[in-house]
Design an enzyme around this catalytic site. Structure first.
Site, PDB file in Angstrom:
ATOM      1  N   ILE A  51     -32.952   5.303  28.755  1.00  0.00           N
ATOM      2  CA  ILE A  51     -32.405   4.213  29.574  1.00  0.00           C
ATOM      3  C   ILE A  51     -32.894   4.361  31.012  1.00  0.00           C
ATOM      4  O   ILE A  51     -33.310   3.382  31.641  1.00  0.00           O
ATOM      5  CB  ILE A  51     -30.861   4.179  29.509  1.00  0.00           C
TER       6      ILE A  51
ATOM      7  N   ARG B 262     -15.031  11.688  17.090  1.00  0.00           N
ATOM      8  CA  ARG B 262     -14.951  10.948  18.358  1.00  0.00           C
ATOM      9  C   ARG B 262     -14.194  11.749  19.423  1.00  0.00           C
ATOM     10  O   ARG B 262     -14.551  11.738  20.601  1.00  0.00           O
ATOM     11  CB  ARG B 262     -14.282   9.595  18.116  1.00  0.00           C
TER      12      ARG B 262
ATOM     13  N   GLY C 185     -23.169   5.557  30.225  1.00  0.00           N
ATOM     14  CA  GLY C 185     -23.113   6.524  29.127  1.00  0.00           C
ATOM     15  C   GLY C 185     -21.797   6.426  28.376  1.00  0.00           C
ATOM     16  O   GLY C 185     -20.734   6.247  28.981  1.00  0.00           O
ATOM     17  N   ASN C 186     -21.865   6.547  27.057  1.00  0.00           N
ATOM     18  CA  ASN C 186     -20.684   6.338  26.207  1.00  0.00           C
ATOM     19  C   ASN C 186     -19.872   7.612  25.970  1.00  0.00           C
ATOM     20  O   ASN C 186     -20.437   8.698  26.022  1.00  0.00           O
ATOM     21  CB  ASN C 186     -21.137   5.755  24.867  1.00  0.00           C
TER      22      ASN C 186
ATOM     23  N   ARG D   6     -25.504  -9.679  24.483  1.00  0.00           N
ATOM     24  CA  ARG D   6     -25.693  -9.767  23.026  1.00  0.00           C
ATOM     25  C   ARG D   6     -24.967 -10.990  22.462  1.00  0.00           C
ATOM     26  O   ARG D   6     -25.488 -11.688  21.582  1.00  0.00           O
ATOM     27  CB  ARG D   6     -25.162  -8.496  22.358  1.00  0.00           C
TER      28      ARG D   6
ATOM     29  N   HIS E  24     -16.052  -0.974  25.246  1.00  0.00           N
ATOM     30  CA  HIS E  24     -17.443  -1.036  24.768  1.00  0.00           C
ATOM     31  C   HIS E  24     -17.512  -0.193  23.495  1.00  0.00           C
ATOM     32  O   HIS E  24     -17.920   0.962  23.490  1.00  0.00           O
ATOM     33  CB  HIS E  24     -18.409  -0.509  25.826  1.00  0.00           C
TER      34      HIS E  24
END
Length: 326
Positions: free
Chosen positions: A16, A98, A130-131, A162, A187
């Site tokens: 990215i 997660r 960043g996730n 999107r 997100h």
């Protein structure tokens, strides 16, 4: 020519980052009249790769680049920063739950929040890319108590873009002819792309597409688009994520077009019944370097259920890292 502003990017040697930096340097984020000093952060083992990116940036001889700093020190990267894009994050590995991902990133973003608190400009604008982006933004914010909580945002502009693409493809119009789209929440796969206030070429979107398509195709396609790109490309979306980060920061800094809104994950003020303090995606307008949640939109039962579901997930994520928050 204006005085240079300082733009910090973490994870700057990654995919990215590589898609992002040259566009920032070309003036696409802050304008063609705004010089920038790029302050690039990477982990020690990526410093050589970062030097390669710096060499390429130098070789472009961008007129707007006033200087480049490459470092593995968050304090050096964030010093006097006006804009900060938190791109670097620990990716989810095989067999990783997660909760493990949340905890691993909590350590990274806690330290970065503390560094921002110590050395960044007091009106710094921070975007977590960043996730898990929303919760990473929350962790960063909580670790920077001397900065305005509203300075911390997360990126749902990729989801917004999107959704625009799916809707424009469906009805055969250009994405610029769509107004009033909103992405609510996290997100993640619980996000809610909402067309209930949307117009296409001035006419209600709900009159131009079937509700069954919205429910069974549009919403799941937008929710799962990241996974579909990984399956097709063998790697996660990088160029589209970078483009969305530029869109988010450009609108925040320079303003949304008159009469239009976009989607940003920002600290909830209790609007639409969303728990105050959660970093939640709302429709927003931007003016004069500030954002404002669009108020007064009607919410039907279909939307309410989805908005609440994604809020519940964000509350769960926050609670999972609560022991790590100041």
């Amino acid at each position: 020519m204006k005085a240079p502003v300082r733009v910090a990017v973490t994870g700057a040697a990654g995919q990215i980052g590589y898609s992002l930096l040259f566009r920032i340097a070309a003036g696409e984020m802050l304008g063609k009249d705004q010089p920038v000093t790029l302050q690039l952060l990477e982990i020690p083992q990526a410093q050589e790769a970062l030097q390669g990116t710096v060499m390429e940036l130098e070789d472009c001889a961008f007129p707007l680049v006033d200087g480049i700093i490459a470092t593995d020190s968050a304090e050096e990267a964030f010093r006097d920063a006006d804009y900060v894009l938190l791109v670097g994050a620990k990716p989810r590995g095989p067999g990783m739950e997660r909760k493990d991902l949340l905890e691993a990133n909590a350590a990274i973003f806690s330290a970065q929040g503390q560094a921002l608190n110590a050395v960044a400009k007091r009106d710094v604008k921070v975007l977590a890319v960043g996730n898990p982006a929303n919760t990473n933004a929350l962790i960063t914010q909580r670790n920077a108590p001397d900065l305005d909580p509203r300075n911390f945002t997360a990126m749902t502009r990729l989801d917004h873009n999107r959704a625009l693409a799916q809707l424009s493809n469906k009805v055969g119009c250009h994405s610029t002819e769509i107004r009033g789209l909103a992405v609510w929440g996290n997100h993640s796969a619980t996000q809610y792309p909402d067309i209930s206030h949307c117009t296409i070429q001035g006419r209600p979107a709900a009159d131009q597409v079937e509700h069954a398509w919205v429910k069974d195709t549009f919403i799941p396609t937008v929710q799962q688009r990241g996974a579909a790109i990984i399956k097709a490309r063998g790697a996660s979306s990088a160029a589209s994520a970078a483009s969305a980060a530029i869109d988010h920061m450009r609108d925040w800094a320079l303003g949304t077009p008159e009469g239009e809104w976009t989607s940003m994950a920002v600290p909830s003020d209790g609007s639409y019944g969303i728990e105050a303090g959660l970093i939640y995606s709302f429709p927003v307008t931007c003016r004069g370097g500030d954002y404002k949640i669009v108020s007064g939109l009607s919410v039907d039962d279909f939307s309410r259920a989805r908005m609440d579901q994604t809020a519940a997930e964000l509350a769960e994520e926050r609670d999972a890292v609560a022991h790590l928050l100041p």
